[in-house]
Design a protein around this motif. Structure first.
Motif, mmCIF file in Angstrom:
data_model
loop_
_atom_site.group_PDB
_atom_site.id
_atom_site.type_symbol
_atom_site.label_atom_id
_atom_site.label_comp_id
_atom_site.label_asym_id
_atom_site.label_seq_id
_atom_site.Cartn_x
_atom_site.Cartn_y
_atom_site.Cartn_z
ATOM 1 N N SER A 56 43.087 26.811 38.597
ATOM 2 C CA SER A 56 42.543 25.472 38.830
ATOM 3 C C SER A 56 41.807 24.959 37.609
ATOM 4 O O SER A 56 41.970 23.796 37.203
ATOM 5 C CB SER A 56 41.605 25.490 40.045
ATOM 6 O OG SER A 56 42.281 25.857 41.225
ATOM 7 N N GLY A 57 40.985 25.811 37.006
ATOM 8 C CA GLY A 57 40.267 25.406 35.806
ATOM 9 C C GLY A 57 41.200 25.082 34.655
ATOM 10 O O GLY A 57 41.015 24.086 33.941
ATOM 11 N N ALA A 58 42.245 25.914 34.466
ATOM 12 C CA ALA A 58 43.201 25.674 33.381
ATOM 13 C C ALA A 58 43.943 24.362 33.585
ATOM 14 O O ALA A 58 44.134 23.586 32.640
ATOM 15 C CB ALA A 58 44.190 26.844 33.303
ATOM 16 N N ALA A 77 35.936 20.742 32.216
ATOM 17 C CA ALA A 77 36.416 20.438 33.570
ATOM 18 C C ALA A 77 36.464 21.720 34.398
ATOM 19 O O ALA A 77 36.888 22.764 33.923
ATOM 20 C CB ALA A 77 37.794 19.797 33.501
ATOM 21 N N ASP A 78 36.023 21.603 35.637
ATOM 22 C CA ASP A 78 35.904 22.782 36.504
ATOM 23 C C ASP A 78 36.106 22.336 37.949
ATOM 24 O O ASP A 78 35.709 21.220 38.315
ATOM 25 C CB ASP A 78 34.523 23.419 36.326
ATOM 26 C CG ASP A 78 34.311 24.598 37.237
ATOM 27 O OD1 ASP A 78 33.650 24.416 38.280
ATOM 28 O OD2 ASP A 78 34.797 25.688 36.925
ATOM 29 N N PRO A 79 36.705 23.166 38.802
ATOM 30 C CA PRO A 79 36.920 22.758 40.193
ATOM 31 C C PRO A 79 35.658 22.325 40.922
ATOM 32 O O PRO A 79 35.699 21.422 41.762
ATOM 33 C CB PRO A 79 37.534 24.008 40.830
ATOM 34 C CG PRO A 79 38.154 24.750 39.702
ATOM 35 C CD PRO A 79 37.317 24.471 38.509
ATOM 36 N N VAL A 87 34.149 30.862 36.974
ATOM 37 C CA VAL A 87 35.437 31.531 36.750
ATOM 38 C C VAL A 87 36.453 30.529 36.214
ATOM 39 O O VAL A 87 37.151 30.789 35.229
ATOM 40 C CB VAL A 87 35.955 32.177 38.048
ATOM 41 C CG1 VAL A 87 37.315 32.833 37.812
ATOM 42 C CG2 VAL A 87 34.965 33.205 38.563
ATOM 43 N N GLY A 88 36.545 29.362 36.859
ATOM 44 C CA GLY A 88 37.486 28.345 36.417
ATOM 45 C C GLY A 88 37.100 27.702 35.104
ATOM 46 O O GLY A 88 37.917 27.000 34.490
ATOM 47 N N LEU A 89 35.893 27.927 34.660
ATOM 48 C CA LEU A 89 35.432 27.357 33.399
ATOM 49 C C LEU A 89 35.618 28.342 32.241
ATOM 50 O O LEU A 89 35.967 27.954 31.129
ATOM 51 C CB LEU A 89 33.959 26.968 33.527
ATOM 52 C CG LEU A 89 33.416 25.906 32.582
ATOM 53 C CD1 LEU A 89 34.158 24.596 32.777
ATOM 54 C CD2 LEU A 89 31.927 25.690 32.848
#
Length: 335
Positions: free
Chosen positions: A79-81, A92-94, A263-265
């Protein structure tokens, strides 16, 4: 090799796959009940020498938790990617879209105002997360040019608003209910089950599959919106699809595991350093690295303190903060 250069050779993926497999097997032996390697292997293959206790521990307790750790880590990293490439924004991050705040509000309302038997806290958190996304889209609706930066800012504003409402409710709640919600917000895999696996897995697979199908359009967004339009990409529709999918994945994760930030960052930045920025190596590398990362974060959370489990969100926040301080320090160096 220089940073940012694509290194998508099969050797990297084979190595990460082996590390993931070894991490998974070792993780099954970590816990209050000690299991040897042969006990784990016998339980996994259903060997007659496997004890009933070992099979119960492996298949009913540790295996669903392990699979959830893999899915949560992979889902948040993918999601982060996707969001970072789609927005060309490295931050950008979920969770920036108000998902965590919406889930917290749903959990708070159920824990404080409704009898627990009426609706589960996980379901309420899921509905709350989707409600937050709906608010973000409602704020951005009607703009002539819906830019991802505006959506991000709307997500931050919605997050603050919903967090304030949750805090107001918790302020008047009884201490036990408030503590329950606060602990859940810190993130944990202790409450996961096979139902959690069945809920999260389809959402993560759907996001990964559609992102891979749209890989050329996703790569086109790295150039500019004008260049993407020239290549025939409908940027607004593409970003809406990607945002909805990442929202679905994050809502499922938050509903089952609470808040696990950074984690997504963090993971996509590490993957870009070794694999590059194009979609296929970035998405697959993020899935593998995210799964490995959260497996060992969960192992650390279970084993660092005796007879006590540390919330996952605490560990990921500490690691993520240190990671970005190091990144900022390196970027400030001359040359």
């Amino acid at each position: 090799m220089t940073p940012g250069k694509a290194r998508s050779g099969k050797g990297y993926f084979i190595l990460l796959s082996l590390i993931l497999l070894i991490s998974a097997v070792l993780s099954l032996g970590i816990g209050s009940a000690k299991l040897g390697l042969m006990d784990i292997l016998f339980a996994l293959i259903g060997h007659e020498q496997a004890s009933a206790l070992a099979q119960t521990i492996v298949w009913q307790v540790r295996m669903p938790r392990l699979l959830c750790a893999m899915l949560v880590g992979a889902g948040l990293a993918i999601s982060g990617a996707v969001l970072q490439n789609a927005s060309r924004n490295p931050l950008a991050d979920p969770y920036l879209f108000g998902l965590m705040a919406g889930a917290a509000l749903g959990a708070t309302l159920v824990s404080v105002l409704l009898p627990e038997q009426m609706i589960s806290m996980a379901l309420a958190a899921f509905v709350g997360a989707l409600f937050a996304v709906a608010l973000v889209f409602l704020v951005c609706l009607g703009q002539q040019r819906q830019r991802i930066e505006v959506t991000l800012l709307a997500g931050v504003a919605v997050s603050f608003m919903l967090s304030a409402i949750s805090s107001f409710i918790l302020y008047f709640a009884e201490p036990f209910a408030a503590n329950r919600v606060i602990f859940w917000l810190m993130g944990s895999l202790s409450r996961t089950s096979w139902f959690s696996v069945l809920l999260i897995a389809p959402a993560v697979c759907l996001l990964l599959g559609i992102a891979l199908v749209l890989r050329r359009q996703l790569d086109a967004l790295l150039l500019s919106d004008d260049s993407a339009h020239t290549l025939g990409v409908n940027t607004r529709r593409l970003r809406t699809i990607l945002l909805l999918l990442t929202a679905l994945v994050t809502a499922c994760i938050v509903a089952q595991c609470g808040g696990i930030a950074f984690v997504g960052l963090m993971i996509p930045h590490i993957v870009r350093y070794f694999f590059g920025v194009t979609a296929i190596p970035l998405l697959l590398g993020s899935a593998l690295c995210g799964a490995i990362f959260l497996i060992w974060v969960d192992n650390l959370a279970r084993s660092l303190l005796a007879q006590q489990e540390i919330p996952l969100g605490v560990i990921t926040s500490v690691l993520g903060s240190v990671f970005f301080l190091i990144m900022m320090r390196r970027q400030q160096r001359p040359g």
